[in-house]
Design an enzyme around this catalytic site. Sequence first.
Site, short mmCIF file in Angstrom:
data_model
loop_
_atom_site.label_atom_id
_atom_site.label_comp_id
_atom_site.label_asym_id
_atom_site.label_seq_id
_atom_site.Cartn_x
_atom_site.Cartn_y
_atom_site.Cartn_z
N HIS A 452 28.25 44.67 -20.54
CA HIS A 452 27.70 44.04 -21.75
C HIS A 452 26.35 43.41 -21.42
CE1 HIS A 452 27.99 40.62 -24.93
NE2 HIS A 452 27.21 41.59 -25.32
N LEU A 463 24.53 39.83 -17.23
CA LEU A 463 25.31 41.03 -17.52
C LEU A 463 26.78 40.65 -17.37
CD1 LEU A 463 25.68 44.17 -17.79
CD2 LEU A 463 25.58 44.25 -15.30
N GLU A 464 27.58 40.97 -18.41
CA GLU A 464 29.03 40.80 -18.27
C GLU A 464 29.60 42.16 -17.88
OE1 GLU A 464 30.81 37.51 -21.26
OE2 GLU A 464 29.96 39.23 -22.27
N VAL A 465 30.35 42.19 -16.80
CA VAL A 465 31.02 43.43 -16.39
C VAL A 465 32.50 43.25 -16.68
CG1 VAL A 465 31.65 44.85 -14.40
CG2 VAL A 465 29.31 44.02 -14.65
N ILE A 501 30.96 35.38 -23.26
CA ILE A 501 29.84 34.83 -24.02
C ILE A 501 30.11 34.81 -25.52
CG2 ILE A 501 27.41 35.25 -24.63
CD1 ILE A 501 27.85 33.96 -21.87
#
Length: 709
Positions: A452, A463-465, A501
């Site tokens: 994301h 960055l969201e993984v 988030i």
Amino acid sequence: MPARALNWALHDGIAVVTLDLPGEPVNKISRAVKDEFNATFATLERDPAVRAVAFFSGKPDNFIAGADIEEFVRLTSAPEAERLVADGQEMLDRVARCTKPVAVGIHGACLGGGFEFALACHYRVATDHPKTQLGLPEVQLGILPAAGGCQRLPRLVGMRAALDMILAGKVEHAQRAFRAGMVDELVPPPILKDVTLAAATRMAGGWRPRRRRPGGVMGWLLDGNPLGRRLVFRMARRQVLEQTRGNYPAPLAALEAVATGLAHGIPAGSKREAELFGRLAVTDVSRKLVQIFFATTQLKKDFGVPDPPPPVEVHRLGIVGTGFMGSGIAGTAVTQAVVDVRLKDADLARVAQGLRAAREIVDDRLRRRRITKHEHQRLVALLSGGDGYVGFRRAELVIEAVFEDLTVKQRVLREIEAVVGERAVFASNTSTIPITRIAAVAARPERVIGMHFFSPVPRMPLLEVIPGEHTAPWAVSTAVSFGRRMGKTAIVVRDRPGFWINRILGPYMNEAAHLLLAGAAIEEIDRQMVRFGFPVGPLTLLDEVGLDVAEKAGGVLHAAFGERFAPPPAVASLVRVGRFGRKAGQGFYRYARGKKGGADPAVYELIGIRPNGGLRPAEILQRLVFAMLNEAARAVGEGVVRSSRDGDIGAIFGIGFPPFRGGPLRHLDDLGAARAVSELERLAERCGPRFVPCDVLREQASRGTRFYP
Ligand code: 3H9
């Protein structure tokens, strides 16, 4: 005896000194290193065989990373901090006053106290390598350059150029530093040593560098006389206050140290530097910023899975969907990770548009002189695209950035699986849809993951993984590692709707709409959160994200978590009439030619209310902040983030949660769970059950525990 950090050997009358801190990845100036510096320079001065000094780092890609920040953490009082700095100043004064000329060869990061050391030397040579960066990032840690940086830099490059670097905590590539006069010579790495030695030899023979007076006529007018200086200081002060809104004291302190030095001489300026450093180093703001530094550093090494398997090295990236996100990912991947990027969309017109937008990101780097024309050409050539999957077969990673709709995403996944190789990872850039649901149709769900990114991709650092239920650990390390190559700070989060988030943003955005319906004015809502320390308020943020996008994400969260997330009707009524925010030229605010104007009174009419001034600013602030904090605590309880560290760094980098507050979880620790619970209970009574304190906070309050030890 601990191993020595400084070693030297004599070559034709030149002492070649090397700093190589044993057992550490970077050189840093600790108390012990200072002692060694003092002893070594005393010996060099005394030794008649030494005619000049040439100084280097023994680390392959690192010069000196500055003072040892870990020592700051242990400081308990302002006088102690002041003494620490006074010692550093004395050490560098000794270098500056050394009767034998000192030339320094710089390769790699030359930051903070490291750069201040270089400034104290008599001649500076730097490599033109991208890893060579020079700067004074101290204000980013809530302190000021205090080893003479506020004194020597303005004298070398002029006051305005120095303030530009010091007040923003800037770090410059060697090329820029050379142009600004911070280094005397710029050379390719293989000849750094020879050129530095030659300069030392020349200086040993009596030659001295002649430097231009910095800044030209304008410099003379503004920097060279008290009147001009006063004007520059006044303007700089105003600008700092505008940017920091009084939340960060360090830049103002740095300004004062520079001003004192220029008005009363270096000794007075240095004394002021030390006093101000003493005060700043023990402030809560500095402590928080230092914690953020260490948390970010830890994250660089954390792949989000225990015993992480080696990531697959990505050489070729496929991107499906060439809209704003897809092209943003493409342009950033090319400029930062330097990989081949193949874009795909349904028709060639869209592909062309995506390629243009991605190229614009590369062009921007050239405009800002971050890359040469030659590098620009090379990077542009890495971008290609089409309306089919040609070129995807060899991709090690494919990122899908299509419409936020489960069926569309699943269709793309199936198409991709049919064309890519066995080892390719499929990443969905979804902001809310659970990865496990997308992966439900996958033939190889162990290769499916969420990545994301945040908009605009080139600028947003997070960055969201998101691993799904069946994602293999090597796919996680591959996504994290590639995100890092793209310059992002990656946190690995649990596959729950909204991830981290959007989960904590949801109630916050909703609360902004509740406040609007209760009669708070648009600007007032935003103003309170900017006062709290966010870069923009929630309604401006909604305009940026797009009200339509936010509504969709809100719907997913509402469906997953129920009434607590029920969106007030305000946003829906604006979406219905096409008020999508900035991209539509109208949202809560008006936009003309890309510029944000004032709040649009038509919004009040559309949602059928009138701002009534009835809500106190403190209440607006409290409702918004607690809506987010309560949800953050609840999500931590559900294991959405792996640690409080990830949660805080995510919120700071993802939505600009005020860094000086350390993130939502540190902020909750500062407030104390008991106080948070009682405030939430009062809010729940007044505004409704959405504010009922979550179990995590209740438990912390009853047991006296916290998020951080
Ligand atoms: C200062 O200088 C004040 C003066 O004006 C006045 C004083 C008298 N201290 O980031 P990495 C550690 S304030 C302590 O992964 P990279 C880091 O924690 C200072 N530790 O490497 C990590 O430890 P570990 C102003 C430091 O190659 C390891 O080194 N300077 C320091 O990606 C590797 O770091 C700064 O603000 C330090 N100064 O990046 C620069 N620096 O292995 C801060 C690094 O245990 N540093 N460590 O996890 C950086 O920006 C980056 O570390 C750097 C290297 C670009 C240098």
